[in-house]
Design a protein around this motif. Structure first.
Motif, PDB file in Angstrom:
ATOM      1  N   UNK A 118       2.849  51.569 -21.334  1.00  0.00           N
ATOM      2  CA  UNK A 118       2.017  50.694 -20.493  1.00  0.00           C
ATOM      3  C   UNK A 118       0.781  51.384 -19.926  1.00  0.00           C
ATOM      4  N   UNK A 119       0.925  52.611 -19.455  1.00  0.00           N
ATOM      5  CA  UNK A 119      -0.220  53.257 -18.828  1.00  0.00           C
ATOM      6  C   UNK A 119      -1.241  53.788 -19.837  1.00  0.00           C
ATOM      7  N   UNK A 120      -0.970  53.669 -21.121  1.00  0.00           N
ATOM      8  CA  UNK A 120      -1.936  54.106 -22.134  1.00  0.00           C
ATOM      9  C   UNK A 120      -2.759  52.933 -22.684  1.00  0.00           C
ATOM     10  N   UNK A 121      -2.474  51.738 -22.182  1.00  0.00           N
ATOM     11  CA  UNK A 121      -3.226  50.566 -22.641  1.00  0.00           C
ATOM     12  C   UNK A 121      -4.698  50.704 -22.294  1.00  0.00           C
ATOM     13  N   UNK A 122      -5.561  50.160 -23.141  1.00  0.00           N
ATOM     14  CA  UNK A 122      -7.005  50.231 -22.898  1.00  0.00           C
ATOM     15  C   UNK A 122      -7.553  48.929 -22.314  1.00  0.00           C
ATOM     16  N   UNK A 123      -6.708  47.911 -22.216  1.00  0.00           N
ATOM     17  CA  UNK A 123      -7.164  46.610 -21.724  1.00  0.00           C
ATOM     18  C   UNK A 123      -6.895  46.395 -20.234  1.00  0.00           C
ATOM     19  N   UNK A 124      -6.519  47.464 -19.516  1.00  0.00           N
ATOM     20  CA  UNK A 124      -6.248  47.346 -18.084  1.00  0.00           C
ATOM     21  C   UNK A 124      -7.092  48.361 -17.316  1.00  0.00           C
ATOM     22  N   UNK A 125      -7.273  48.098 -16.041  1.00  0.00           N
ATOM     23  CA  UNK A 125      -8.094  48.969 -15.206  1.00  0.00           C
ATOM     24  C   UNK A 125      -7.357  50.202 -14.717  1.00  0.00           C
ATOM     25  N   UNK A 126      -8.128  51.070 -14.052  1.00  0.00           N
ATOM     26  CA  UNK A 126      -7.607  52.343 -13.562  1.00  0.00           C
ATOM     27  C   UNK A 126      -6.482  52.159 -12.531  1.00  0.00           C
ATOM     28  N   UNK A 127      -6.618  51.188 -11.647  1.00  0.00           N
ATOM     29  CA  UNK A 127      -5.610  50.968 -10.600  1.00  0.00           C
ATOM     30  C   UNK A 127      -4.281  50.562 -11.228  1.00  0.00           C
ATOM     31  N   UNK A 128      -4.328  49.657 -12.171  1.00  0.00           N
ATOM     32  CA  UNK A 128      -3.103  49.214 -12.832  1.00  0.00           C
ATOM     33  C   UNK A 128      -2.463  50.364 -13.615  1.00  0.00           C
ATOM     34  N   UNK A 129      -3.274  51.168 -14.277  1.00  0.00           N
ATOM     35  CA  UNK A 129      -2.742  52.338 -14.991  1.00  0.00           C
ATOM     36  C   UNK A 129      -2.042  53.278 -14.021  1.00  0.00           C
ATOM     37  N   UNK A 130      -2.660  53.505 -12.878  1.00  0.00           N
ATOM     38  CA  UNK A 130      -2.080  54.376 -11.856  1.00  0.00           C
ATOM     39  C   UNK A 130      -0.726  53.823 -11.388  1.00  0.00           C
ATOM     40  N   UNK A 131      -0.654  52.512 -11.181  1.00  0.00           N
ATOM     41  CA  UNK A 131       0.608  51.885 -10.761  1.00  0.00           C
ATOM     42  C   UNK A 131       1.673  52.086 -11.834  1.00  0.00           C
ATOM     43  N   UNK A 132       1.302  51.907 -13.095  1.00  0.00           N
ATOM     44  CA  UNK A 132       2.262  52.117 -14.188  1.00  0.00           C
ATOM     45  C   UNK A 132       2.746  53.567 -14.241  1.00  0.00           C
ATOM     46  N   UNK A 133       1.848  54.506 -14.022  1.00  0.00           N
ATOM     47  CA  UNK A 133       2.240  55.923 -14.003  1.00  0.00           C
ATOM     48  C   UNK A 133       3.215  56.173 -12.856  1.00  0.00           C
ATOM     49  N   UNK A 134       2.947  55.585 -11.702  1.00  0.00           N
ATOM     50  CA  UNK A 134       3.846  55.763 -10.552  1.00  0.00           C
ATOM     51  C   UNK A 134       5.227  55.167 -10.831  1.00  0.00           C
ATOM     52  N   UNK A 135       5.272  54.018 -11.506  1.00  0.00           N
ATOM     53  CA  UNK A 135       6.565  53.425 -11.878  1.00  0.00           C
ATOM     54  C   UNK A 135       7.331  54.353 -12.823  1.00  0.00           C
ATOM     55  N   UNK A 136       6.617  54.951 -13.780  1.00  0.00           N
ATOM     56  CA  UNK A 136       7.267  55.886 -14.710  1.00  0.00           C
ATOM     57  C   UNK A 136       7.825  57.094 -13.957  1.00  0.00           C
ATOM     58  N   UNK A 137       7.053  57.608 -13.009  1.00  0.00           N
ATOM     59  CA  UNK A 137       7.521  58.757 -12.226  1.00  0.00           C
ATOM     60  C   UNK A 137       8.742  58.399 -11.392  1.00  0.00           C
ATOM     61  N   UNK A 138       8.723  57.212 -10.790  1.00  0.00           N
ATOM     62  CA  UNK A 138       9.872  56.761 -10.004  1.00  0.00           C
ATOM     63  C   UNK A 138      11.110  56.629 -10.887  1.00  0.00           C
ATOM     64  N   UNK A 139      10.959  55.975 -12.018  1.00  0.00           N
ATOM     65  CA  UNK A 139      12.095  55.775 -12.929  1.00  0.00           C
ATOM     66  C   UNK A 139      12.601  57.090 -13.491  1.00  0.00           C
ATOM     67  N   UNK A 140      11.746  58.088 -13.542  1.00  0.00           N
ATOM     68  CA  UNK A 140      12.109  59.388 -14.104  1.00  0.00           C
ATOM     69  C   UNK A 140      13.120  60.149 -13.240  1.00  0.00           C
ATOM     70  N   UNK A 141      13.448  59.596 -12.070  1.00  0.00           N
ATOM     71  CA  UNK A 141      14.521  60.163 -11.252  1.00  0.00           C
ATOM     72  C   UNK A 141      15.805  60.178 -12.075  1.00  0.00           C
ATOM     73  N   UNK A 142      16.001  59.133 -12.875  1.00  0.00           N
ATOM     74  CA  UNK A 142      17.139  59.065 -13.795  1.00  0.00           C
ATOM     75  C   UNK A 142      16.609  59.422 -15.170  1.00  0.00           C
TER      76      UNK A 142
END
Length: 156
Positions: A118-142
């Motif tokens: 999701x965060x590598x998509x080119x059709x979304x803005x920087x803020x949305x990419x940042x949110x996707x990266x944060x979700x990945x980091x959160x999920x990476x707890x498991x």
């Protein structure tokens, strides 16, 4: 062995790949469950795509209330099934599956197949990419084995 596939993006290549894997695994005698979310683009003949040996369970992961409830529904399914392996198809399935496994204290081995990161998509803005990266980091707890990364490492 008990195996669960989680499919949130139930159309196109993700659905085809997940069905191919699940059908093959079920044909080998592996107890295979597919947890799937129905979207408008989901094929109507969904029952024909999966073998009769595959247990299909429908969980709403598309609406906002469905997304919230799905964490707890998946955690309950993980506890009840005592799965050995969980395969998560798509970024959202990877997120919800890892959080649900954490909630369920699941000992299953987790495999994450981000058919599209999701965060590598080119059709979304920087803020949305940042949110996707944060979700990945959160999920990476498991921790989960990310099959894409494994394939890249093996090619090097």
């Amino acid at each position: 062995m008990k195996l669960i596939h989680i499919i949130e993006a139930s159309a196109t290549g993700t659905l085809s790949m997940a069905a191919l894997l699940a059908n093959e695994q079920a044909s080998k005698g592996i107890e295979t469950t597919v947890i799937i979310s129905i979207r408008p683009e989901t094929p109507r003949e969904l029952g024909n795509i999966f073998s009769n040996d595959v247990n299909l369970q429908f969980v709403d992961m598309s609406s906002l209330p469905g997304k919230i409830k799905s964490f707890f529904l998946l955690a309950r399914i993980f506890k009840d099934s005592d799965a050995d392996v969980v395969v998560m198809h798509s970024s959202y399935a990877g997120f919800i599956g890892r959080i649900a496994a954490l909630l369920a204290h699941s000992k299953a081995k987790l495999f994450y197949i981000p058919h599209c990161i999701s965060f590598m998509r080119t059709d979304i803005g920087r803020v949305k990419k940042y949110i996707f990266v944060m979700f990945e980091r959160l999920a990476n707890i498991k921790k989960a084995f990310t099959l894409l990364a494994q394939i890249v490492r093996e090619k090097q």
